[in-house]
Design a protein around this motif. Structure first.
Motif, mmCIF file in Angstrom:
data_model
loop_
_atom_site.group_PDB
_atom_site.id
_atom_site.type_symbol
_atom_site.label_atom_id
_atom_site.label_comp_id
_atom_site.label_asym_id
_atom_site.label_seq_id
_atom_site.Cartn_x
_atom_site.Cartn_y
_atom_site.Cartn_z
ATOM 1 N N SER A 194 -7.754 9.776 -4.416
ATOM 2 C CA SER A 194 -6.783 10.163 -5.437
ATOM 3 C C SER A 194 -7.363 11.226 -6.358
ATOM 4 C CB SER A 194 -6.375 8.959 -6.277
ATOM 5 O OG SER A 194 -5.654 8.050 -5.496
ATOM 6 N N LEU A 195 -8.606 11.066 -6.733
ATOM 7 C CA LEU A 195 -9.259 12.050 -7.588
ATOM 8 C C LEU A 195 -9.284 13.407 -6.922
ATOM 9 C CD1 LEU A 195 -12.393 10.363 -9.196
ATOM 10 C CD2 LEU A 195 -10.473 11.442 -10.368
ATOM 11 N N GLY A 196 -9.618 13.417 -5.631
ATOM 12 C CA GLY A 196 -9.655 14.659 -4.879
ATOM 13 C C GLY A 196 -8.272 15.300 -4.808
ATOM 14 N N MET A 197 -7.269 14.458 -4.563
ATOM 15 C CA MET A 197 -5.896 14.958 -4.473
ATOM 16 C C MET A 197 -5.435 15.486 -5.826
ATOM 17 S SD MET A 197 -2.278 13.217 -3.634
ATOM 18 C CE MET A 197 -2.515 12.210 -2.212
ATOM 19 N N PHE A 198 -5.809 14.781 -6.880
ATOM 20 C CA PHE A 198 -5.460 15.199 -8.241
ATOM 21 C C PHE A 198 -6.041 16.589 -8.521
ATOM 22 C CE2 PHE A 198 -5.687 15.439 -12.794
ATOM 23 C CZ PHE A 198 -4.586 14.736 -13.232
ATOM 24 N N ALA A 199 -7.318 16.764 -8.193
ATOM 25 C CA ALA A 199 -7.996 18.030 -8.455
ATOM 26 C C ALA A 199 -7.367 19.177 -7.654
ATOM 27 C CB ALA A 199 -9.480 17.904 -8.131
ATOM 28 N N HIS A 228 0.829 -1.206 0.000
ATOM 29 C CA HIS A 228 0.000 0.000 0.000
ATOM 30 C C HIS A 228 0.863 1.255 0.000
ATOM 31 C CE1 HIS A 228 -3.999 -1.903 1.508
ATOM 32 N NE2 HIS A 228 -3.752 -2.139 0.242
ATOM 33 N N ALA A 229 1.922 1.240 0.801
ATOM 34 C CA ALA A 229 2.804 2.407 0.872
ATOM 35 C C ALA A 229 3.446 2.663 -0.486
ATOM 36 C CB ALA A 229 3.875 2.185 1.937
ATOM 37 N N ARG A 230 3.841 1.582 -1.159
ATOM 38 C CA ARG A 230 4.481 1.748 -2.463
ATOM 39 C C ARG A 230 3.490 2.285 -3.496
ATOM 40 N NH1 ARG A 230 7.214 -3.271 -3.240
ATOM 41 N NH2 ARG A 230 5.516 -4.001 -4.521
ATOM 42 N N ILE A 231 2.266 1.776 -3.455
ATOM 43 C CA ILE A 231 1.242 2.267 -4.381
ATOM 44 C C ILE A 231 0.964 3.743 -4.118
ATOM 45 C CG2 ILE A 231 -1.196 2.066 -5.040
ATOM 46 C CD1 ILE A 231 -0.880 -0.978 -4.549
ATOM 47 N N ALA A 232 0.921 4.124 -2.848
ATOM 48 C CA ALA A 232 0.672 5.524 -2.494
ATOM 49 C C ALA A 232 1.770 6.422 -3.055
ATOM 50 C CB ALA A 232 0.575 5.680 -0.982
ATOM 51 N N ASP A 233 3.026 5.964 -2.946
ATOM 52 C CA ASP A 233 4.153 6.721 -3.507
ATOM 53 C C ASP A 233 4.013 6.875 -5.012
ATOM 54 O OD1 ASP A 233 5.330 7.107 -1.114
ATOM 55 O OD2 ASP A 233 6.845 5.541 -1.330
ATOM 56 N N GLN A 234 3.668 5.762 -5.684
ATOM 57 C CA GLN A 234 3.517 5.800 -7.139
ATOM 58 C C GLN A 234 2.391 6.734 -7.532
ATOM 59 O OE1 GLN A 234 2.914 1.692 -8.025
ATOM 60 N NE2 GLN A 234 5.089 1.214 -8.152
ATOM 61 N N ARG A 235 1.316 6.687 -6.760
ATOM 62 C CA ARG A 235 0.166 7.526 -7.062
ATOM 63 C C ARG A 235 0.535 8.995 -6.912
ATOM 64 N NH1 ARG A 235 -3.223 6.015 -3.113
ATOM 65 N NH2 ARG A 235 -3.499 4.024 -4.112
ATOM 66 N N ARG A 236 1.282 9.303 -5.848
ATOM 67 C CA ARG A 236 1.719 10.684 -5.632
ATOM 68 C C ARG A 236 2.608 11.152 -6.785
ATOM 69 N NH1 ARG A 236 1.648 10.290 -0.171
ATOM 70 N NH2 ARG A 236 3.510 9.030 -0.240
ATOM 71 N N ASP A 237 3.534 10.289 -7.199
ATOM 72 C CA ASP A 237 4.410 10.618 -8.334
ATOM 73 C C ASP A 237 3.588 10.869 -9.581
ATOM 74 O OD1 ASP A 237 6.570 10.297 -6.726
ATOM 75 O OD2 ASP A 237 7.223 8.381 -7.577
ATOM 76 N N PHE A 238 2.634 9.993 -9.831
ATOM 77 C CA PHE A 238 1.783 10.111 -11.010
ATOM 78 C C PHE A 238 1.021 11.428 -10.979
ATOM 79 C CE2 PHE A 238 -2.469 9.680 -12.828
ATOM 80 C CZ PHE A 238 -2.153 9.370 -14.140
ATOM 81 N N ILE A 239 0.444 11.749 -9.826
ATOM 82 C CA ILE A 239 -0.329 12.991 -9.711
ATOM 83 C C ILE A 239 0.579 14.195 -9.926
ATOM 84 C CG2 ILE A 239 -1.575 14.459 -8.051
ATOM 85 C CD1 ILE A 239 -2.858 11.869 -6.957
ATOM 86 N N GLU A 240 1.774 14.163 -9.331
ATOM 87 C CA GLU A 240 2.731 15.257 -9.513
ATOM 88 C C GLU A 240 3.065 15.459 -10.986
ATOM 89 O OE1 GLU A 240 4.209 17.675 -7.801
ATOM 90 O OE2 GLU A 240 2.769 17.138 -6.258
#
Ligand SMILES: [Zn+2]
Length: 154
Positions: A69-74, A19-31
């Motif tokens: 993730s959608l909220g964070m993306f926005a 989960h932690a790794r996915i969260a990191d990837q998601r943050r990178d993707f959003i950035e």
């Protein structure tokens, strides 16, 4: 610790790590994605998705990871648009971006739960639409109307 308990604990730890790794990837993707969009766009029109409502429909577990993730993306996208002087406009979640035919303006597109799976449709006016392409045209048009009318809140 008994053998069984230890195994379960190890399994839990492994899941937490994934989960932690996915969260990191998601943050990178959003950035990366929000930076790319901000760099390539003069104006960004974003459909104000009902993130909270979507979470509620999933029951007591609250907001799903996807919704968060959608909220964070926005939020990230909006912050970058503001920072780099781009126009950022939210189009209301009630605006029927999917149902509206971008050619004639009739509400002939896919509706409701049953309509979620429909990717392509043909309007009564004869226009053939790709679901997302049509919605994008409608959101961009509505976003420009909002800007022209001075109703944007950013
Ligand atoms: Zn039409």
């Amino acid at each position: 610790m008994r053998q069984g308990q230890q195994q379960r604990w190890k399994a839990k730890l492994a899941v937490a790590k994934i989960h932690a790794r996915i969260a990191d990837q998601r943050r990178d993707f959003i950035e990366q994605e929000t930076t790319r969009i901000t760099r390539e766009s003069q104006a960004v029109y974003l459909e104000d998705l009902n993130v909270k409502g979507m979470g509620n429909s999933k029951g007591k577990r609250g907001k799903s990871v996807h919704d968060q993730s959608l909220g964070m993306f926005a939020r990230t996208l909006e912050a970058k648009c503001v920072r780099y002087g781009r126009t950022f406009v939210k189009v209301s979640r009630w605006f029927p971006s999917t149902q509206l035919c971008s050619a004639c303006g009739a509400l002939t597109g896919p509706k409701g739960q049953a309509g979620l799976k429909i990717r392509q449709w043909t309007c009564d006016c004869g226009a053939r639409h790709d679901r997302d392409g049509n919605a994008e045209i409608n959101i961009r048009r509505e976003g420009r109307h909002i800007v022209a009318a001075g109703r944007a809140d950013t």
